[in-house]
Every structure is written in structure tokens, then in C-alpha cells.
Design an enzyme around this catalytic site. Structure first.
Site, PDB file in Angstrom:
ATOM      1  CE  LYS A  90     -10.819   0.384   2.143  1.00 41.52           C
ATOM      2  NZ  LYS A  90      -9.346   0.561   2.021  1.00 41.52           N
ATOM      3  CD  GLU A 134      -8.800  -4.265  -3.948  1.00 46.65           C
ATOM      4  OE1 GLU A 134      -9.073  -3.436  -4.841  1.00 46.65           O
ATOM      5  OE2 GLU A 134      -8.592  -3.951  -2.766  1.00 46.65           O
TER       6      GLU A 134
END
EC number: 4.2.1.11
Length: 427
Positions: A337, A205
Site C-alpha cells: 500500500k 470497496e
């Protein structure tokens, strides 16, 4: 003119080099929408199912040709001719066609790709930017970014058990300035690590993954970076943690292997509470394991008025589970999400339920991402107020930040940046 006339699914690669699903939707007018779905590394056990081929001779079994085939056959047959502007009806068609509680037959990666691509096509058809298509004239609030600058756990190969240590620019006057704050701290931290002889390689990330002796040592380095960049910790930039506690929950204990600790829920809560008192931490995600609801109760009773307690693996963007959490006063925030649930309509329902209960909603990426920036538009379109989309590196992460910069520019003077007010669940 917004009738769907063609759908094409294909296998592409995500930011980790693993296959994922992309979908093109063509409308009668000639307008096309394209979307690609993300994939997670640490996943909740109750997430919607991401369909993988399991053929070890291709991509180590991670191919998505089955999901793609479902798009190009069954799903295509079911949605051709439908009106792309009727998102809720289209998503209900996908849910009914799958026929399972967790999208395990068609695959959430197939249903989500279609759901997103249809929305993009419909927005294009309407002549609207995607955020405006989602949120109408009321979409004007930019999200506060939660920027992952140090990686551990399943996102790194170091001795940190917690998955993410984040900086949150709560004192910035605008989103553009928030991004600048984050980038400058990121580069300050990089120099600190370099000067200490530590690795400056980045994880999935975009955050650094140094080998440090403890979580507190990592926190202190981040605070040093904030200071070196010229900002005031706690006033301009706060801290956030993603514990991803399910990953180190073993036999009823929270096992911090890197620090040689094995703790029950109360002992682990005490450590988190100590950190909250000592450092400017305002958000803790997945502080307890997804199945340890008793532990979540302890954590919420102890810290629920001081800190945003975000349920990710706990709630998996699922309204049924979220409602149970709300009824039991578990956590005070939900991580959103889109691939945990598999359609946009269900995603929006979870955001709305959270808001009505006084819970915050944090729109989130996954560790396996693409250049698709839909979540940026969702964050603004729903006025969610917060987004979590990685560090200040890697183009798969920057795609979302850059889209948000464009949106803020498009909004002009009516754009608002909530800062600390985005954490409206804290007293």
C-alpha cells in the site's frame, strides 16, 4: 527540460467524502503530472503517518490543509529545480526533509502525493505510459485481481468479523477475461442476495455487506454465485480472505463476536485450516494480529506451504519490518500500500525485497480511494502479479480495473496473465 518548476497541493475528497491530498507538478517543458493519495479505514499501527488537521470545525477534524501547506511551502522549496526523472533522489530529498521514521512531520499524504505526481510528470515528459516508465521493456505481466465481493469488519456494518471475502480468477486466460469472470460472479451474487431478501447495498470497496449467520454461510453464498455464473470454484475462480485480525484481537484472544467465539492463536489457526481444507481458499491476509508474531509463526508453520499468507498490518510496506518477517519465516507474502510508507522508491524497495525472498507482493488500494489509478501501473510496471482493488462496482475501484484493461490493450500480444502461477510461493 525535466526540471520541476512548480508544485501545487490541494485538498480534495476521497470516495468516503473525507479530505485527501492531491498534487500537481509542473516541469520546465510545460508537462504536468497530477496524483491523489488514498486513505485507509483499518490501519496498521506502524504505518507512515497520514497528517490530519484535527480541527473539529472542518470535516470532523479530518481536513488535510496542514499537509497541503507543507507541499506548497517546505516541500516546494526543497524540490523546485530538481530533475523529475531522478525519482530516487527526489524521494530521498522528501524523506530527509521530513526527518522522522514515519513521515509524521510533513505527513505521508504530503510526501506521497508529490512522489506520485513527479513520476507522472516524468513519464509524460519521456513520452511513456506510466507502467512502462516504472518497469521498462520488461513490464508485460498483468496482475491477477483479488476481488472483494463480501465486506465485513471495519468495512461494513454487519455481523461478519472478517473484513473481506474475495474471488480470484486464477483460471482466466487474460486480464480482460478475469474482469469478466469477476463481474459475472458479482452480479450472480447480487441476485442471490436479492432473492434471499438480503441487502444489496455495497460497502466502501464495492462489495456487498449482508447480514449472514456465519462466515461459512457467506463463503457458501459466494460459491453458489460462482456456480450460478457458470464457473468452477477452485479451477477457474479461487477464494481469498482478508481477516484484518488486529481488528478483533482483544486481550490475547481472537474474538469473533458475530459467532460468539473467543479463541487463542492455535484455535483460530485450526478454524482457518478447516476452511482451507473445505473450500478453495488460496490466500489469507492478516490472519493474525499485527503484534501477535507468535500467532503468525503458528499460522505460517501450519498453512504456509498451502496458502498465500499476506502481511498487511503486519508489514505495512516497510522493508525493515518485512526483513524481520523474512528472517523469522513469518507469512509468505506482503500487501503493498503506497500510503503506508509514503514514497514510490520505498514502495518499490519493499516489492523487490519480497520477490528476492520468494514472497509474493500484492499491490493494493485503500478503502478510501480516488479516481487516481497509479497502483494499476505499479502492478504492471513491477510485474507484481497480483492486485487487490475492490469489487466490480464503484467508479473509484473501476478506475483501476479500467486502467489495467487499457494497459493490456496497449501491451497487445506480449501481455501475459499468470493465473495460478502468480501464487509462486505455494508448493
Amino acid at each position: 527540460m525535466s526540471a520541476i518548476v512548480d508544485i501545487v497541493g490541494r485538498e480534495i475528497l476521497d470516495s468516503r467524502g473525507n479530505p485527501t491530498v492531491e498534487c500537481d507538478v509542473l516541469l520546465e517543458s510545460g508537462v504536468m503530472g497530477r496524483a491523489a493519495v488514498p486513505s485507509g479505514a483499518s490501519t496498521g499501527s506502524r504505518e507512515a503517518i497520514e497528517l490530519r488537521d484535527g480541527d473539529k470545525s472542518r470535516y470532523l477534524g479530518k481536513g488535510v490543509l496542514k499537509a497541503v501547506e507543507h507541499i506548497n511551502t517546505e516541500i516546494s522549496e526543497a524540490v523546485l529545480g530538481l530533475d523529475a526523472s531522478e525519482q530516487a533522489f527526489l524521494d530521498r530529498t522528501l524523506i530527509d526533509l521530513d526527518g522522522t521514521d514515519n513521515k509524521s512531520r510533513l505527513g505521508a499524504n504530503a510526501t506521497l502525493a508529490v512522489s506520485m505526481a513527479v513520476a507522472r510528470a516524468a513519464a509524460e515528459e519521456a513520452g511513456l505510459p506510466l507502467y512502462r516508465y516504472f518497469g521498462g521493456s520488461g513490464a508485460m505481466q498483468m496482475p491477477v485481481p483479488m476481488m472483494n465481493v463480501v465486506n465485513g469488519g471495519a468495512h461494513a456494518n454487519n455481523n461478519l468479523d472478517l473484513q473481506e471475502l474475495m474471488i480470484i480468477p486464477i483460471g482466466a486466460p487474460s486480464f480482460r477475461e478475469a474482469v469478466r469472470y469477476g463481474a459475472e460472479v458479482f452480479h450472480a451474487l447480487k441476485k442471490i442476495l436479492h432473492d434471499k431478501g438480503m441487502s444489496v447495498a455495497v460497502g466502501d470497496e464495492g462489495g456487498f455487506a449482508p447480514n449472514v449467520p456465519s462466515h461459512e454461510a457467506a463463503i457458501q453464498m459466494i460459491l453458489e454465485a460462482i456456480d450460478k455464473a457458470g464457473y468452477v470454484a477452485g479451477e477457474q475462480i479461487a477464494l481469498g480472505l482478508d481477516c484484518a485480525a488486529s481488528e478483533f484481537y482483544k486481550d490475547g484472544k481472537y474474538v469473533l463476536a458475530g459467532e460468539g467465539l473467543s479463541l487463542d492463536a492455535t484455535e483460530w489457526t485450526n478454524i482457518l485450516a478447516t476452511w482451507v481444507d473445505k473450500y478453495p481458499i488460496i490466500s489469507i491476509e492478516d490472519g493474525m494480529a499485527e503484534g501477535d508474531w507468535d500467532g503468525w509463526k503458528i499460522l505460517t508453520e501450519r498453512l504456509g506451504k498451502q496458502v498465500q499468507l499476506v502481511g498487511d498490518d503486519l508489514f505495512v510496506t516497510n522493508t525493515k519490518i518485512l526483513k524481520e518477517g523474512i528472517d523469522k519465516h513469518i507469512a509468505n507474502s506482503i500487501l503493498i500500500k503506497i500510503n503506508q510508507i509514503g514514497t514510490l522508491t520505498e514502495t518499490f524497495a519493499a516489492i523487490e525485497m519480497a520477490k528476492r525472498a520468494g514472497y509474493t507482493a500484492v499491490i493494493s488500494h485503500r478503502s478510501g480511494e480516488t479516481e487516481d489509478s497509479t497502483i494499476a501501473d505499479i502492478a504492471v510496471g513491477t510485474n507484481a502479479g497480483q492486485i487487490k482493488t475492490g469489487s466490480l462496482s464503484r467508479s473509484d475501484r473501476m478506475a483501476k480495473y479500467n486502467q489495467l484493461l487499457r494497459i493490456e490493450e496497449d501491451l497487445g500480444d506480449i501481455a501475459t496473465y499468470p493465473g495460478r502461477a502468480a501464487f509462486y510461493n505455494l508448493r
